[in-house]
Design an enzyme around this catalytic site. Structure first.
Site, mmCIF file in Angstrom:
data_model
loop_
_atom_site.group_PDB
_atom_site.id
_atom_site.type_symbol
_atom_site.label_atom_id
_atom_site.label_comp_id
_atom_site.label_asym_id
_atom_site.label_seq_id
_atom_site.Cartn_x
_atom_site.Cartn_y
_atom_site.Cartn_z
ATOM 1 N N TRP B 316 35.672 1.632 -0.840
ATOM 2 C CA TRP B 316 34.691 1.890 -1.903
ATOM 3 C C TRP B 316 34.665 0.742 -2.909
ATOM 4 O O TRP B 316 33.624 0.402 -3.461
ATOM 5 C CB TRP B 316 35.047 3.210 -2.612
ATOM 6 C CG TRP B 316 34.080 3.556 -3.710
ATOM 7 C CD1 TRP B 316 32.943 4.284 -3.601
ATOM 8 C CD2 TRP B 316 34.166 3.177 -5.088
ATOM 9 N NE1 TRP B 316 32.307 4.383 -4.804
ATOM 10 C CE2 TRP B 316 33.046 3.708 -5.743
ATOM 11 C CE3 TRP B 316 35.090 2.434 -5.831
ATOM 12 C CZ2 TRP B 316 32.820 3.535 -7.102
ATOM 13 C CZ3 TRP B 316 34.856 2.256 -7.186
ATOM 14 C CH2 TRP B 316 33.731 2.810 -7.806
ATOM 15 N N HIS B 317 35.858 0.149 -3.127
ATOM 16 C CA HIS B 317 35.939 -0.903 -4.142
ATOM 17 C C HIS B 317 35.292 -2.213 -3.712
ATOM 18 O O HIS B 317 35.023 -3.073 -4.545
ATOM 19 C CB HIS B 317 37.399 -1.145 -4.545
ATOM 20 C CG HIS B 317 37.907 -0.102 -5.488
ATOM 21 N ND1 HIS B 317 38.382 1.111 -5.050
ATOM 22 C CD2 HIS B 317 37.968 -0.062 -6.834
ATOM 23 C CE1 HIS B 317 38.738 1.840 -6.095
ATOM 24 N NE2 HIS B 317 38.482 1.155 -7.198
ATOM 25 N N GLY B 318 35.056 -2.360 -2.444
ATOM 26 C CA GLY B 318 34.389 -3.590 -2.025
ATOM 27 C C GLY B 318 34.413 -3.757 -0.525
ATOM 28 O O GLY B 318 35.282 -3.214 0.156
#
Lengths: 449, 467
Positions: B316-318
Site C-alpha cells: 500500500w505504501h508504494g
C-alpha cells in the site's frame, strides 16, 4: 483546606476554561483573517536581491492552462513566492532555524551527501610542450562577438563541496587536481610563448580555507600552499608570478577574507595588487592617500545567500571598500554582443546591497574597460573569475587602461583581442578552485586550443 | 494543494471558513464543502476530479445496490463488482507499471511499461470507499441515500489527499447534521497549529539532515552517522505524517467533523504489535477489520491472514519491493510476538522491550527509505560497520552537534509530555487556567512562526501524499 474551599466546582471551572478558549479562538481567527487580508493588499516584491532572482509573476489566465492545472499551480507559486517582506521574514526564520544545534569547537560543517574524498597523492606528470598555431596573433581576425548565451548567474554557488564555519567564518573545503593545474600553467606558458612581447602575470588566489580551517580539519584536504608552489614550478621563465599565498599569509590577522562570503575582502585584494605593482615597477596604490575608505555593517554574503548557511545570519560582518580619489572612465560591454551597455565616470562601485562583494563593476556581468590618468604607458587585460572583479580599483593606480574579462563568459578570440587592444600586460587572476579545478579548462580554451 | 502552504493557510482556508460560517443551513454548508473539496482536489490536475466524480457515482449506486440486498446474492454481486472496480482502479494507476516491470524480469519478456500518473490520494479514497461498501454489506451502516452526502464523504478535503482513512461509520452522523461549538474551533485550531509546527519546524528540518546523509553514494558513512541518519529519518517520517494527520483532524474539526486519531504516540510502545496499534491507526485498523480474517487460507488462516495483511500494508505504501519487504518485516516480528504470547512478552523487562522495539522500528525505516535495494544493502553494511568506514569519522560529531537541538526537541516531542502535564495541571482551576493561557499563546506563536518559516522554506510535500 482553605485552598480547597476556594476551588471552583466543575461547571464554574469549565466556564473559566471556555472563556479562555473563546479568546484564543478569536485570536486565531484574527491571525488567519488579518494574514489573509494583509497578504492580499500589501505590495508584493518582484525581485529578490538576497536570492538574485526575479520572483514569480502573476500567471495570465487561459482555459488550456486551467485545464492542465498549470494556472492554479502558477497562481499558488506566485502567491507563495512573492510574500510581502519576503527578505525580512526569510532572515527572521533563518535566525530561528540557526538555533537547531551547537557549534562544537565553534565549528559548523555542511558537506552535502558524501564527505569529499581525501585527495590521494596524484603524480606530478609533465607539462605538454607549448604549441604555436600556424597563424600568429597579429593575423587572427579581430574580436568577434561571443556566441555564448551563457550569462553570469548563481550556478557556481551550487558546487558546494563542503562548507565549514569556524569562529564565525565560513569557508569552502579545498582540493585540487594536478591535471587542472597543468592546464592552467600550460595556458599561461602558451600565451607567453605566442605573444612574448606581453608581460604575462599569474595570480593564484587561495580561498580562505588556506588560512582559517579549524585544527581538526587542517591538513585533511587539499594543500593550497603546495598547489600554489606546484603551479609556480610549472610556469616557464618569463611568466611573472604574484605570490598571493605568502603575501596574504602575512596578514591573516586582518580581514583579508570575507566571513560570510566565499570571496576575499577588498583589503586582501589590495595586498595582492600592491605586491604585483611592486614587481611590475608601477605606482603602488596607497590606501589612505589614493582611496576613500567606506564601510557598511550587517553584510551577509554568498555563503548565507546562496550556500544556505543559515547560521551565518547571526554573524553579519562589516564590509569595507575603497573608492579611488583619482579620476577614471569606465565602459561596460555585453559579453553577448560586445556592444557598450553602460558607461560611468569616476565610479566603479554600484549595487549597494548584498552580496556587497559584487558591488564593483556590476560583478561578473560585463566586460569592463577602465581608462585612467596613470600615464605609465601600460595597459593590462585581466582574465579572471569572480575573485578578479575587485582588482580594477587598485590596478587603476598604475595602468593607463584595464580590461576586465571574465574567462567564463568571454568566447571571442583572446589573442586577437589582446592584439587589437594593444595591451602590454595580461593578468590571470582567479581563485585556486578555478586554477586547480575544471574551470581551468576555460583558460585552456582561450589560450591553448 | 497541501496544508503546509501559505496559499492554503491564508487564502483557501480563511475563504472556506468565511463562506462556510456565513451560511446557516447544513445542506448549503455541505454544498460549500463539496465545492471547495473539489477545487482542492482539482488544484494541480483538474482532469483527475472527473475520475473522482466517476468513482463517486459508480460507488454510490453500488452502495445503494448492496444496501437494498445486504447479505444476499445480489448484494454480494454488487459488492464484488465494487471491490473489483476499486481494487482494479488502484492496481491500474498505482501498481500496473510495477507489476509489468516485475514481469519483465522474466527471461524473454519485454512488455511495454505505461506511464500512468496516479491521481492524488487514490490509495486513501479507494480504501474509504471499500470500507464503506463492506460496512454496508455487513449491515454495519446503511447505504447513503443522498448522493451529495456520499460525494462529500469521498471528497471531503481534509482527508482526501493523505488520509487518515476516515470510515463512513465514523462520520456519517456529521455528514447529515453537525453542531459547531466554539470548543470545536478551539480544538481545530490547536491541532492545526500542532500539525503545522510538526511539519514545518521539525519534519522539514529533519528531512534536510536525512538528505545530507542519504542523498549521496553512502559509501563513506560511518556507523555513527548511519545510525544518526536512521534516527533522524524515523523521526522525520513520524512528524511528517502525524503532522499531516493532526492538520487533517484539526481542519475537519473546524467544520464540525470529528475524525479518529491516526497516531497515538507510537514510540512509547513496548511491542511491535502495540506500535502498529498506535501508528497510522486508520490503515492498521482497515487491514485488521477487512483483511485479517479473509477466509482464504483454510487451516493456515492465522499465518495466511498475517502474511496478507503485512504484504498489503507494505505494498500500500508504494509500488516497490522495499515496501513489501518493510511490511513483511513487521509482520514477522508480530508473528514472533504472537508466538511468544502477551504474558511472556510482559515478563521481559520494560527497558529491554523498549530497546527491542525502537531497534526494530528504526531498522524498518531503513528498509522503508531505500527503494533501490542495492543502495539499501550499502546502507545496512554501513549501519553495522561492515563497510570498513569505522565507528565515527573525525568530524562526524560536528555535523551532529550542529543539529543536536533539533534532534533533541524532536525526540522530546515524540513522547506524551503534553497529556502528562495537562493531567498534573488539572488539579487546580488556577493552574489549569494558566496552563490553558500558556498553551493558547504557544499555539498561536507556533502557528505564526511556522507560517514565517514557510516563506523561505522550499515547500516539501508531505511524504504520504505519494501513497
Amino acid at each position: 483546606m482553605e485552598n480547597q474551599q476556594q476551588e471552583l466546582n466543575r461547571p464554574q471551572r469549565n466556564n473559566v476554561l471556555f472563556a479562555i478558549r473563546i479568546v484564543f479562538v478569536y485570536l486565531f481567527f484574527a491571525v488567519l483573517l488579518s494574514g489573509a487580508v494583509l497578504l492580499l493588499v500589501l505590495e508584493r516584491p518582484s525581485y529578490s536581491q538576497d536570492e538574485k532572482r526575479e520572483l514569480a509573476t502573476m500567471p495570465s489566465f487561459s482555459l488550456s492552462a486551467l485545464y492542465k492545472g498549470e494556472y492554479t499551480e502558477a497562481l499558488q507559486y506566485f502567491y507563495n513566492d512573492t510574500i510581502p517582506y519576503r527578505s525580512e521574514l526569510k532572515r527572521f526564520s533563518d535566525r530561528v532555524l540557526s538555533y537547531k544545534g551547537f557549534a562544537q569547537d565553534d565549528v559548523y560543517i555542511d558537506i552535502p551527501g558524501d564527505l569529499p574524498p581525501i585527495p590521494s597523492e596524484e603524480p606530478d606528470g609533465t607539462l605538454p610542450p607549448v604549441t604555436t598555431p600556424g597563424t600568429n596573433a597579429e593575423e587572427v581576425p579581430a574580436v568577434t562577438p561571443s556566441q555564448s548565451t551563457e550569462k553570469p548567474n548563481v550556478n557556481e554557488f551550487s558546487q558546494n563541496q563542503g562548507i565549514v564555519t569556524y569562529k564565525k567564518r565560513a569557508m569552502e573545503l579545498y582540493w585540487g587536481s594536478k591535471a587542472s593545474m597543468r592546464d592552467y600553467a600550460l595556458s599561461l606558458n602558451t600565451l607567453q610563448t605566442r605573444m612574448p612581447e606581453l608581460n604575462v602575470w599569474s595570480m593564484n588566489i587561495p580561498i580562505s580555507s588556506a588560512y582559517y580551517l579549524p585544527p581538526s580539519l587542517a591538513g585533511k584536504y587539499g594543500d593550497q600552499e603546495q598547489d600554489c608552489a606546484y603551479i609556480r614550478s610549472l610556469l616557464q621563465e618569463g611568466v611573472y608570478y604574484v605570490d598571493v599565498y605568502n603575501v596574504l599569509k602575512k596578514h591573516v590577522d586582518e580581514d583579508i577574507y570575507l566571513r560570510t562570503d566565499h570571496h576575499w575582502s577588498y583589503l586582501g585584494v589590495f595586498y595582492a595588487v600592491e605586491e604585483m605593482m611592486k614587481q611590475a615597477n608601477l605606482p603602488v596604490p596607497n590606501l589612505s592617500d589614493d582611496y576613500v575608505t567606506k564601510s557598511k555593517d550587517g553584510n551577509l554574503g554568498s555563503f548565507y545567500l546562496y550556500f544556505d548557511q543559515k547560521h551565518l545570519v547571526n554573524y553579519p560582518e562589516t564590509f569595507t571598500w575603497y573608492e579611488p580619489k583619482f579620476s577614471f572612465d569606465c565602459t561596460y560591454y555585453s559579453y553577448d554582443t560586445m556592444q557598450v551597455v553602460k558607461t560611468s565616470q569616476n565610479k566603479m562601485f554600484f549595487y549597494y546591497s548584498e552580496p556587497f562583494y559584487d558591488m564593483v563593476n556590476y560583478g561578473d556581468s560585463y566586460l569592463t574597460h577602465v581608462k585612467t590618468s596613470a600615464n605609465t604607458g601600460r595597459k593590462v587585460a585581466v582574465f579572471k573569475d569572480s575573485f578578479g572583479n575587485a582588482l580594477a580599483p587598485f590596478l587603476a593606480k598604475g595602468f593607463d587602461e584595464i580590461w576586465v574579462i571574465d574567462l567564463r563568459y568571454f568566447k571571442g578570440d583572446a589573442y586577437a583581442f589582446l592584439a587589437e587592444k594593444g595591451v602590454t600586460d595580461v593578468l590571470m587572476a582567479s581563485c585556486m578552485f578555478t586554477n586547480a579545478g575544471y574551470k581551468s579548462s576555460y583558460y585552456k580554451n582561450l589560450f591553448v586550443s | 494543494m497541501n496544508f503546509s502552504n501559505l496559499f492554503f493557510l491564508y487564502a483557501f482556508l480563511p475563504a472556506t471558513l468565511l463562506l462556510y460560517y456565513l451560511i446557516p443551513n447544513i445542506h448549503y454548508r455541505n454544498a460549500v464543502l463539496i465545492f471547495v473539496s473539489l477545487i482542492f482536489y482539482a488544484w494541480g490536475n483538474p482532469t483527475m476530479v472527473l475520475l473522482l466524480l466517476l468513482v463517486c457515482i459508480v460507488n454510490y449506486f453500488l452502495g445503494r445496490g448492496i444496501g437494498a440486498a445486504p447479505g444476499m446474492k445480489k448484494g454480494k454481486l454488487f459488492l464484488s463488482v465494487g471491490l473489483v472496480l476499486n481494487i482494479g482502479l488502484l492496481f491500474v494507476y498505482k501498481y500496473l507499471a510495477f507489476f509489468l516491470e516485475t514481469v519483465n524480469l522474466l527471461p524473454k519478456v519485454s512488455l511495454p511499461i505505461p506511464n500512468i500518473i496516479m491521481p492524488l490520494g487514490l490509495s486513501f479514497f479507494t480504501f474509504r470507499i471499500i470500507s464503506y461498501l463492506l460496512d454496508v454489506y455487513w449491515e454495519k451502516v446503511s447505504a447513503e441515500r443522498s448522493f451529495p452526502v456520499f460525494l462529500l464523504f469521498v471528497s471531503l478535503f481534509p482527508c482526501t489527499v493523505a488520509g487518515p482513512i476516515v470510515r463512513y461509520q465514523t462520520i456519517f452522523k456529521c455528514l447529515h447534521s453537525r453542531k459547531h461549538s466554539r470548543e470545536d474551533l478551539w480544538y481545530g485550531f490547536m491541532r492545526l497549529s500542532v500539525g503545522l509546527g510538526k511539519k514545518v519546524i521539525l519534519a522539514d528540518q529533519l528531512y534536510m539532515v536525512t538528505e545530507h546523509y542519504f542523498s549521496g553514494s553512502l559509501q563513506n558513512l560511518s556507523v555513527a552517522e548511519a545510525w544518526f541518519a536512521l534516527l533522524v529519518y524515523t523521526m522525520y517520517v513520524y512528524f511528517d505524517f502525524s503532522g499531516y494527520s493532526d492538520m487533517a483532524i484539526g481542519i475537519a474539526r473546524l467544520f464540525g467533523f470529528r475524525f479518529e486519531e491516526n497516531f497515538r504516540y507510537p514510540f512509547v510502545c513496548t511491542t511491535i504489535s502495540e506500535f502498529w496499534q498506535r501508528w497510522h491507526i486508520s490503515l492498521g485498523s482497515f487491514f485488521r477489520d477487512y483483511l485479517l480474517y479473509v477466509p482464504i487460507f483454510g487451516k493456515m488462516r492465522i499465518y495466511g491472514g498475517l502474511f496478507l495483511v503485512w504484504f498489503s500494508t507494505g505494498l500500500w505504501h508504494g509500488a516497490s519491493w522495499n515496501y513489501v519487504i518493510w511490511g513483511l518485516y513487521f509482520g514477522l516480528f508480530i508473528l514472533l510476538e504472537t508466538k511468544i504470547g502477551k504474558k511472556k512478552m510482559k515478563k521481559i523487562p520494560v527497558f529491554i522491550r523498549h530497546i527491542y522495539t525502537k531497534f526494530v522500528i528504526a531498522l524498518g525505516f531503513g528498509i522503508f527509505y531505500f527503494t533501490d535495494l542495492s543502495r539499501m544493502g550499502v546502507f545496512f553494511k554501513c549501519l553495522f560497520g561492515l563497510d570498513g568506514n569505522g565507528l565515527i569519522h573525525e568530524f562526524s560529531s560536528v555535523y551532529m552537534m550542529n543539529h543536536l537541538i533539533l534532534v533533541l526537541i524532536s525526540l522530546l516531542c515524540i513522547f506524551p509530555w503534553v497529556p502528562f502535564f495537562k493531567k498534573k495541571l488539572e488539579r487546580h482551576t488556577a493552574t489549569i487556567a494558566v496552563g490553558e493561557c500558556v498553551c493558547g499563546i504557544l499555539l498561536l506563536a507556533l502557528f505564526i512562526l511556522s507560517s514565517i518559516i514557510l516563506v523561505s522554506s522550499t515547500n516539501q510535500p508531505f511524504l504520504y501524499t505519494q501513497f
